[in-house]
Design a protein around this motif. Structure first.
Motif, short mmCIF file in Angstrom:
data_model
loop_
_atom_site.label_atom_id
_atom_site.label_comp_id
_atom_site.label_asym_id
_atom_site.label_seq_id
_atom_site.Cartn_x
_atom_site.Cartn_y
_atom_site.Cartn_z
N GLY A 177 -3.43 -27.33 26.88
CA GLY A 177 -4.85 -27.67 26.96
C GLY A 177 -5.14 -28.77 27.96
O GLY A 177 -6.12 -28.72 28.71
N VAL B 289 -10.23 -23.96 25.18
CA VAL B 289 -9.54 -25.23 24.88
C VAL B 289 -10.50 -26.27 24.31
O VAL B 289 -10.15 -27.45 24.19
CB VAL B 289 -8.83 -25.79 26.14
CG1 VAL B 289 -7.76 -24.83 26.61
CG2 VAL B 289 -9.81 -26.09 27.25
N THR C 230 -3.45 -32.20 22.44
CA THR C 230 -4.50 -31.65 23.31
C THR C 230 -5.69 -32.60 23.39
O THR C 230 -6.04 -33.25 22.40
CB THR C 230 -4.99 -30.28 22.79
OG1 THR C 230 -6.08 -29.82 23.60
CG2 THR C 230 -5.45 -30.35 21.35
N SER D 275 -8.70 -31.61 23.68
CA SER D 275 -9.87 -30.79 23.35
C SER D 275 -11.05 -31.65 22.88
O SER D 275 -11.01 -32.23 21.80
CB SER D 275 -9.51 -29.79 22.25
OG SER D 275 -10.67 -29.18 21.73
#
Length: 909
Positions: free
Chosen positions: A532, A562, A743, A745
Motif C-alpha cells: 500500500g 488501498v 500500510t 491507508s
C-alpha cells in the motif's frame, strides 16, 4: 380501417400521444401476436400526425435484414442525414461510420446513439416529430439498441417514438422502462362484425369454427375463411398454432400461380430489401429467362404482394415467411445463389447470400463472412460481427479456423455484455484444435465469464500458470490480463502471501515501468496492505501525468483499493471526462462506481447520490448486473444516511435481486452487507447494525473481507458501543492496528482513530478524542462530523454539559451542510438532551431539485453549455434546456450566471 374494429381505446391512446407531442415527448411499444393489428394502429398514429402537420419518420424491420448493420437506422434517418454536419465532430464521425459513410478509428455504439438522439432533436426543433418503427423484432440489433437508448431520453423533446413488436422475439427493449401497449384479441362482438364484413356467406358451422380458431385475431378472421374455401384449413391444420395456420392459408394461394411468378416471389422473400429490380434480376437468373413486372400480376391479384413504383412489398410479413418456408431446399439455395450475384457490388449482402446458398462447408464463404464481421465491428455493430463469425465458423472447412472464429465471436459477445452468448460460443469451440495462445485466450474468457465465482487458491494458481504460458508465447497483454484477474481474486479471497507474492512478481516482470498503471492496480489488489505504501507513493508521483481515460481509471481504482480515497479524484475526474467524450459507457460505469465511494468518504454526499444514480442507469443500459447491484447498494446506503430507512432497505434488496446467483463472497455482496449495516445504524437499531457489520470481520463468513472491514471500523465501533458489544469490536481494532502498522491507508487510519476513542476507557478516551480531532481531516469532513458527534455524546454522558454543546453544535452544522439528515437529527437529539434547542434544518435550494436537475445545474454552474452537458450525460441539449428551465424557479433565480452562487459547494465536480 376495418381491422381497427374494437380498438377504440388503443386508438385513443395513440392519438392522445400525438395530440400531446408539442407539450412533451414519449415512447411506447405496441406489442402483440402476428396479425393482431399493430401495423394498423401505427398507421392511425401516423395519419393523425400528418393531419396535425407533425413530421413523421418511419422504418420497418425486414426479417432477412437482421444481419445488416444499422440497416434499420439508416432507413429511419435517411431524410435527416443532411443535418449530420450540425452534430459534434465525434458524434458525426460515429454516425456516418455506422452507415459506412466514413472511416472510424475506434467506434463506440453509444456515440452513435447520442448522435441519433441529437439528430432527431434537431429535426424536432422545426416541427414536432413522430417516429414510427414497425416490426422491431426484425431490425438489426445495433438499431434496436439505439432505439432503446433514444426511447429512454425523449421525454423533454417534442418527439414521440412508437414501436411495433411481435410477441416471442427477444429485443433490446425487453426489461426496459419503456411503456407498452399490449394488444389482445378482439372481443366477441368486434370479431363477429369483422368476420361478417369479409365473409358474410359462411355457413353457421364454419362461422363458429373461424371465430373459435381466430381467437379475436383480425388477420385470421379475414384470411381463414378464404383458406377454408380452398380446403387449406383442415381439421389437422386446426391443431397447429395460429401463426402456422395463417402461413398455410397464404401458402395455399401459391399453388395457383404460374411457375415464374412463384420463382419471383421466392427471390423477393429471400432478398433483404424491397427493390423490384433486384427481384426481377434474381428471378431471371433462376428462371433462365428475362422477366418483367408483369410476371408478378397474378401474385398482386391473389393479394399476396403490392407493387409501388420500384418497390415490391408483401401484404403481411407472414406472406414472406410462408413463401420461403413452402419452397423446397434446392429452390431456396438457387434463389440465394442468384441474389449473391445480384448483390455482387455489396460485399456484405453478397456474403450473406452466398452463405445461405451453400449446402456444404466452403472456406471462401467463411473468409467473406469474416470480412463482414470486420466491417461490422469497424462500424460499431458488434452484434452483427458476432453473428457473422458464428456463421463463418459453421461453414469453415478447417476445424482450427472454425474454432478460432468461434473464439473471436465469443470475445466480441463478452465485449457486448452478452456473457450468456459468449459462454455458448465458447462451448462450441473445440479447445483441442487450438494452439497455445488461442488456448490461453479461451482460459482468459472463461475466467472473466466466471468472474463472480470464488474457486479459491487453485484458480489463482491456474491463472498465474496460464499468464506465464502467455508470456512465454510473447503475448504480454494477454499475460497482463491473467495477472490482473489473479490479483482481483486475491482481493476477493486471500489465498495466502505465497500466492499473492507470485502474482506480484509476475506483474513486476511484465510491467512497462515502476509507475505502469497496470502494475499499480495489480499491486493494489493483490497486496493492498503489504504494498500500500508503494502504491500511494507512486500515485502521487504520476498524478500529473497525461494518460488516457482507461489508464487513469485504473489509477483511481488503485487509490481506492488501498484506502487513499483522497487521491481518487485526481485520477477519476479526468478519466470520467475522457470516457464520456469517447462514449465508452461500460468503462465509464465502472469509473463512476469508484467515484461514488470517493464522494461518500470525502463528504460530497449530494454528488455521490447523482453519480450513483447515473452509474445504476448506465449499468442497466450496458448490461453490467454486478455494477448495477453495486450502485443500488450505494443508493441504499445513501438513503439510510438521509433517514430513508424503508427506501434504503428496498434498494439493498433490489441490489441482491440483480446480483442473483453471483457468488455471495463477491465485493458487491460485501457492499450490500455494508449498506444494510449503515441503514440499521442510522435508524438506531444498533444490535442489528453490529450483526450486519460484524460479518465483514468474521473469518469464514461469506461476507468476510480483509480490506473492506478496514473501511467500516468506525461504524462497527459506534454500533458496538450503543449495543453494549465493545469486546468483539476491541478485538477487531486490535487486528487492524497490526494492519495499520504496515500500510498508510488514510481511510483505515481515520477510522481507527475514531474507533479507539469510542471504545476507550474513560481514563484514556479524552486524549484519544483530542488525538483524532487534531489529525488533518480536511479531506474527510464526514469523518470529522461523526467524530465531533461522538465526542459531544461522550462529554454529555459524563455530565460535562457545557463542553458537550460545542462539538455537538459543530457536528449538527456539519451534517446539515453535508445533507446527512439521519446523523443531523441525532446531533439535535443530543443537543436537546444537553439543554439546547436547535432550529429545524432549512434545506438548501439545491435539495428542491430532482437528481437529474441538480446534476445538470451543477454542470451548468461549472460553465458548460447545454450541448456540452448533453454530451456528458448522454441527453439531447433540448432535454438539458428543459431541466434547467424547471430548475430555475425552484432555485429562485432567473439567469444561468446565478447558478454558482445559489448552489455553492454543491457545484463541485
Amino acid at each position: 380501417m376495418i381491422t381497427l374494429l374494437g380498438r377504440e381505446r388503443e386508438v385513443a391512446e395513440l392519438e392522445g400521444l400525438v395530440d400531446r407531442i408539442r407539450e412533451r415527448g414519449d415512447a411506447l411499444v405496441v406489442r402483440g401476436a402476428p396479425g393482431i393489428g399493430k401495423s394498423a394502429l401505427l398507421a392511425v398514429a401516423a395519419a393523425r400526425a400528418e393531419a396535425y402537420k407533425v413530421m413523421v419518420s418511419s422504418a420497418s424491420g425486414v426479417q432477412s435484414e437482421t444481419h445488416l448493420p444499422f440497416a434499420g437506422l439508416h432507413q429511419l434517418l435517411r431524410p435527416m442525414l443532411g443535418s449530420a454536419d450540425q452534430l459534434p465532430a465525434r458524434q458525426r464521425e460515429a454516425l456516418l461510420g455506422a452507415f459506412g459513410m466514413a472511416e472510424v478509428s475506434d467506434p463506440e455504439p453509444f456515440l452513435v446513439a447520442l448522435a441519433v438522439l441529437n439528430l432527431l432533436g434537431e429535426a424536432a426543433v422545426h416541427r414536432p416529430l413522430l417516429v414510427v418503427v414497425d416490426d422491431v423484432q426484425w431490425l438489426d440489433r445495433p438499431t434496436t439498441e439505439v432505439l432503446a437508448f433514444v426511447a429512454r431520453r425523449v421525454r423533454s423533446d417534442p418527439i414521440v417514438l412508437l414501436m411495433g413488436l411481435r410477441d416471442g422475439y427477444p429485443t433490446s427493449l425487453d426489461g426496459s422502462d419503456v411503456p407498452e401497449l399490449r394488444l389482445a384479441g378482439l372481443d366477441a362482438a368486434a370479431a363477429e362484425e369483422l368476420l361478417d364484413a369479409h365473409a358474410a356467406e359462411l355457413s353457421a358451422g364454419l362461422r363458429r369454427r373461424v371465430l373459435s380458431e381466430a381467437a379475436g385475431n383480425p388477420l385470421a378472421l379475414v384470411e381463414l375463411p378464404l383458406a377454408m374455401d380452398t380446403g387449406a384449413v383442415t381439421t389437422e391444420a386446426g391443431l397447429l398454432p395460429l401463426t402456422a395456420r395463417l402461413e398455410r392459408a397464404f401458402a395455399i394461394r401459391l399453388a395457383e400461380l404460374p411457375p415464374h411468378t412463384r420463382g419471383l416471389l421466392l427471390v423477393a422473400a429471400a432478398d433483404d430489401g424491397h427493390d423490384l429490380a433486384h427481384t426481377l434480376a434474381g428471378g431471371a437468373m433462376v428462371a433462365g429467362a428475362e422477366l418483367t413486372a408483369e410476371a408478378l400480376a397474378p401474385a398482386v391479384d391473389a393479394g399476396l404482394v403490392e407493387l409501388h413504383e420500384q418497390a415490391l412489398r408483401f401484404r403481411h410479413p407472414l406472406v414472406r415467411s410462408a413463401i420461403y418456408q413452402k419452397a423446397g431446399r434446392t429452390d431456396r439455395l438457387a434463389a440465394h445463389a442468384a441474389l449473391a450475384r445480384v448483390h455482387g457490388h455489396d460485399p456484405d449482402r453478397r456474403a450473406w447470400h452466398r452463405a445461405a446458398a451453400i449446402a456444404q462447408r466452403d472456406e471462401s464463404v467463411a473468409a467473406e463472412l469474416e470480412g463482414v464481421a470486420a466491417r461490422a465491428r469497424q462500424r460499431g455493430a458488434i452484434p452483427v460481427a458476432v453473428t457473422a463469425l458464428r456463421r463463418a465458423a459453421e461453414v469453415s472447412e478447417e476445424p482450427t479456423a472454425g474454432a478460432l472464429r468461434l473464439l473471436a465471436a465469443a470475445e466480441l459477445a463478452f465485449e457486448l455484455g452478452r456473457g450468456d452468448q459468449a459462454a455458448e460460443l465458447l462451448a462450441l469451440a473445440e479447445p483441442s484444435v487450438l494452439g497455445e495462445l488461442p488456448g490461453a485466450r479461451v482460459v482468459w474468457l472463461s475466467e472473466v465469464l466466471g468472474e463472480g465465482r470464488n474457486d479459491g487458491p487453485a484458480r489463482i494458481r491456474r491463472l498465474v500458470t496460464t499468464a506465464e504460458t502467455a508470456e512465454a508465447a510473447g503475448d504480454r497483454q494477454l499475460a497482463l490480463n491473467f495477472v490482473q484477474a489473479a490479483a482481483l481474486r486475491c482481493w476477493w479471497s486471500d489465498p495466502g502471501w505465497e500466492q499473492r507474492r507470485r502474482v506480484i512478481a509476475l506483474a513486476e516482470r511484465l510491467a512497462a515501468g515502476a509507475n505502469d498503471p497496470e502494475l499499480l492496480i495489480t499491486l493494489a489488489t493483490a497486496a493492498p496492505v503489504e504494498r500500500g505504501a508503494d502504491v500511494v507513493e507512486r500515485l502521487i508521483e504520476v498524478r500529473d501525468a497525461r494518460l488516457d481515460g482507461a489508464m487513469t481509471r485504473l489509477l483511481g481504482v488503485a487509490a481506492s483499493t488501498v484506502g487513499a480515497f483522497d487521491l481518487v479524484g485526481d485520477f477519476l475526474d479526468a478519466s470520467i471526462a475522457d470516457l464520456r467524450a469517447q462514449g465508452r459507457l461500460g468503462l465509464l460505469t465502472r469509473a463512476l462506481s469508484t467515484q461514488v465511494w470517493r464522494q461518500i468518504f470525502c463528504g460530497d454526499w449530494a454528488g455521490a447520490l447523482l453519480v450513483a444514480e447515473e452509474a445504476e442507469r448506465l449499468a442497466r443500459e450496458t448490461a453490467q448486473p454486478r455494477r448495477q447491484a453495486s450502485a443500488l447498494g450505494m443508493l441504499g446506503l445513501l438513503a439510510g444516511l438521509r433517514g430513508e430507512e424503508a427506501r434504503g432497505l428496498a434498494l439493498a434488496a433490489e441490489g441482491e435481486r440483480v446480483l442473483g446467483t453471483v457468488a455471495v463472497s463477491s465485493p458487491v455482496a460485501v457492499l450490500l452487507q455494508h449498506a444494510r449495516g449503515v441503514i440499521a445504524l442510522c435508524a438506531g437499531r444498533h444490535d442489528e447494525a453490529f450483526e450486519h457489520l460484524w460479518r465483514l470481520f468474521e473469518p469464514g463468513d461469506a461476507a468476510h473481507h480483509l480490506i473492506w472491514r478496514q473501511w467500516v471500523i468506525s461504524e462497527l465501533a459506534e454500533a458496538a458501543v450503543a449495543a453494549g458489544r465493545q469486546e468483539p469490536a476491541r478485538r477487531a481494532v486490535a487486528e487492524l492496528e497490526q494492519v495499520a502498522a504496515l500500510t498508510p491507508s488514510p481511510l483505515l487510519h481515520v477510522g481507527l482513530r475514531h474507533a479507539r476513542a469510542l471504545l476507550a476507557d474513560d481514563a484514556d478516551a479524552e486524549a484519544l478524542y483530542q488525538d483524532a480531532l487534531s489529525a488533518d481531516l480536511s479531506s474527510w469532513p464526514t469523518a470529522r462530523a461523526r467524530l465531533l458527534l461522538a465526542h459531544g455524546m461522550w462529554l454529555r454522558r459524563r455530565r460535562r454539559i457545557q463542553e458537550a454543546r460545542v462539538p455537538l453544535r459543530a457536528a449538527r452544522d456539519a451534517f446539515d451542510v453535508l445533507g446527512l439528515l439521519a446523523w443531523g437529527e441525532k446531533a439535535r437529539q443530543e443537543l436537546r438532551a444537553a439543554g439546547e434547542a436547535s432550529d429545524l434544518r432549512v434545506p438548501p435550494a439545491a435539495e428542491q431539485l430532482t437528481s437529474q436537475e441538480l446534476h445538470i445545474a451543477r454542470l451548468a454552474a461549472s460553465g458548460l453549455s447545454n450541448r456540452e452537458i448533453g454530451q456528458q450525460l448522454y441527453l439531447s441539449h433540448r432535454t438539458v434546456s428543459t431541466h434547467l428551465y424547471r430548475a430555475f424557479p425552484k432555485l429562485g433565480i432567473t439567469a444561468r450566471a446565478q447558478l454558482r452562487d445559489v448552489l455553492g459547494d454543491t457545484s463541485r465536480d
